[in-house]
Design an enzyme around this catalytic site. Structure first.
Site, PDB file in Angstrom:
ATOM      1  NE  ARG A  50      -1.718  -2.132   3.223  1.00 17.64           N
ATOM      2  CZ  ARG A  50      -2.023  -2.673   4.403  1.00 17.64           C
ATOM      3  NH1 ARG A  50      -3.268  -2.631   4.835  1.00 17.64           N
ATOM      4  NH2 ARG A  50      -1.094  -3.240   5.146  1.00 17.64           N
ATOM      5  CG  ASP A  52       2.810   6.087   2.588  1.00 17.88           C
ATOM      6  OD1 ASP A  52       1.642   5.809   2.901  1.00 17.88           O
ATOM      7  OD2 ASP A  52       3.797   5.872   3.321  1.00 17.88           O
ATOM      8  NE  ARG A 197       8.728   8.303   2.715  1.00 15.13           N
ATOM      9  CZ  ARG A 197       7.536   8.886   2.905  1.00 15.13           C
ATOM     10  NH1 ARG A 197       6.426   8.205   2.667  1.00 15.13           N
ATOM     11  NH2 ARG A 197       7.475  10.132   3.310  1.00 15.13           N
TER      12      ARG A 197
END
Lengths: 245, 245
Positions: A50, A52, A197
């Protein structure tokens, strides 16, 4: 009913991420609307990752059930005829009725791009994190090696996200200079929320000499999000491929 | 009054070309509005190349006169603070009062990118011409060599455009396969309207075996636009640099 599996690539720049939400355009919404417009039948899409807002995909995997007579391999053409140009189906096929793109994944591979030149920014600002500060790449590469293997990665998980276990197995974690880019290539059996990230943000601190590469081990052991670096911007991130073994 | 010279890069995707026009957003308009908002004084921008809608620049050169006290090398920062992110000033300096970005150019270099893979299209459709048909690259390279030198290039000039002379000297014309791209790198003392894109369209016909590379010489000698190939799409084209000797 049959289950269709499809591989997608998309430019995430214009979307508020994959997952459907109110008052924002998402990849899932575009896919579900396209299917409904195509066959007059609603479908629920499940994705491997999923992603971002602003995150891209070169090899996102999705699945959905349909009673349509469109042959499984022709869904590629059918969907591409109706999807916006920044979302493309690379291939489609029939999948077993119990196939689940996320739970069945053996590992996932992400790429993160940092663009290192002042020139070219107009072309790369949506496709890489543009950052020209001095970075010690060799130290970042040492830090990458310490991330390898099975660890509790709670320090590299966005706070507030709840999961059964923070244990993940990083199978590959390679940082390279490639032309104007620094490119992180990372494969794991699964990723926590924002994990890639946060890893990039932490590697950047190593590159800036905020702490030495060996400090990565301390950060892992701390199991504390505040010990790791900042979450790097989304536009450098690509869900590259998903492996089902 | 002093004359400022600046080097720009821009992503042309969102603009109707360089030159100001009614009812359409152009690069020139963005620059002139930015200068006026910055110093409250109108300026007329002259550019080395009046790129078309969708065409990009890595090294466009512009000049304008101003009575502002902003130091010439600081115009870079001043303009970047106010320009949209898809237009960036790479450098700025003082130029002689008679400097003309177009007339003073000794040669200009353009790059044209053809993206050759089915995958990755979502990322390259605005930055390259995406074309996966079979192409004989070696024959295209032979054709490139026949374009070299001083010729009357009327066959490679958009019909209806009027110029004093169709003579141009192509100093370099190199076609290479680079990763998923075919890249044309072409330098001349000047280019006619749409010349690079018509050259690309003609090289594509050679690559498709529509005619042999030696036919390039016939096309040049014909001085007839209808003899050359189609004008290739704008999004593959980059004004790469301008040389003032």
């Amino acid at each position: 009913m049959k289950r269709i599996k499809a591989i997608l690539e998309y430019d995430g720049s214009a979307y508020h991420g994959f997952q459907i939400q109110k008052n924002a355009v998402t990849i899932q919404e575009k896919l579900e609307t396209s299917i409904e417009n195509l066959i007059g039948e609603k479908a629920s899409i499940i994705a491997a990752g999923r992603t971002d807002a602003g995150v891209h995909a070169a090899g996102q995997v999705i699945a959905f059930d349909t009673s349509s007579s469109i042959p499984p391999d022709k869904w590629k053409f059918a969907l591409n005829s109706i999807l916006p140009p920044d979302i493309r189906v690379v291939s489609s096929c029939k999948a077993p009725a119990n196939f689940h793109p996320r739970f069945d994944a053996v590992d996932k591979r992400y790429i993160y791009l940092i663009h290192r030149k002042n020139s070219g920014k107009v072309f790369y600002s949506r496709y890489a994190y543009c950052d020209t500060e001095a970075l010690e790449v060799k130290l970042m590469q040492q830090a990458c090696r310490l991330l390898l293997g099975r660890h509790n990665f709670k320090s590299f998980c966005a706070s507030g996200s709840s999961v059964k276990t923070y244990d993940r197995n990083i199978k590959e974690c390679k940082l390279e200079e490639k032309g104007p880019f620094i490119r992180l290539d990372i494969t794991a059996d699964g990723f926590l929320y924002n994990m890639v990230r946060i890893i990039v943000g932490t590697l950047l601190e190593v590159g800036r000499l905020t702490y030495g590469p060996e400090h990565i081990t301390d950060i892992i052991l701390a199991q504390d999000r505040t010990q790791a670096g900042q979450t790097a911007p989304p536009q450098g991130l690509y869900l590259y491929s998903v492996n089902y073994g």
